[in-house]
Design a protein around this motif. Structure first.
Motif: not given
Length: 214
Positions: A1-17, A56-68
């Protein structure tokens, strides 16, 4: 399972952070797609635009369990709780810490067992190797195990003395194993299971009674 986020920033690195903060993940765990590069204001006529990325991040089984599990607890209106996790090979132990968690345990741990089962199904969906998930709160399972073990030994000793059998309340497979293990420590005592799930019960008696019953 994957989670994703869209973000903005003054620079690309700011957006990534910013995306990393949204996902609660370190930079080396995410994959980044740059959706828009930043642009500067031109001659005071055009407005500047910020950088935009999709992380995008691939969740571990532990993270998926906690989220659920967190989603279910929130819908149960459980408040001010903390979910701790410990991974040991293919075993994942989850602990719910907080106050007034009796609703999570339920009658004889039935709600806790149901939550554990559902969380395990959700977290392992699509995985090639199955991870065993154990759920506990306030050391309930350890306390329950200690209580059942002492009860089984006491009834087993009584069975040897009186030659009478005792049929216990319906229990899940885990609790029945505890009973059988405890009875084995009493010479001359025996235990066996009767009935069908979910009403399967343990009977405690002596060896001759077990053979006669079966």
């Amino acid at each position: 399972m994957k989670r994703e986020a869209v973000a903005t920033g003054r620079t690309v690195e700011d957006a990534i952070r910013a995306a990393c903060e949204q996902l609660g993940a370190e930079r080396d765990r995410i994959q980044v797609e740059v959706l828009q590069l930043p642009s500067k204001r031109l001659l005071g006529l055009l407005g500047a635009s910020e950088a935009k990325v999709r992380a995008t991040i691939e969740l571990t089984v532990e993270e998926r369990a906690k989220n659920y599990l967190a989603g279910i607890l929130d819908r149960m209106n459980i408040q001010q709780y903390v979910l701790d996790g410990k991974v040991d090979g293919s075993d994942i132990d989850l602990e719910i810490r907080g106050e007034n968690l009796g609703l999570v345990i339920g009658h004889r741990g039935e709600t806790l067992d149901a939550l554990q089962y559902l969380t395990s199904l959700a977290a392992n969906r699509g995985e090639e190797s199955f991870k065993r998930i154990s759920l506990d709160t306030g050391d309930y399972r350890k306390k329950r195990e200690k209580t059942l073990f002492a009860l089984a030994k006491r009834l087993a000793i009584g069975a040897v003395k009186t030659r009478r059998t005792t049929t216990l309340e319906p229990m899940n497979p885990y609790e029945r194993r505890i009973i059988h293990t405890a009875v084995q420590e009493v010479n001359g005592a025996a235990s066996w299971s009767v009935g069908a799930e979910p009403n399967r019960r343990v009977v405690i008696g002596v060896e001759k009674q077990r053979k006669h019953t079966s």
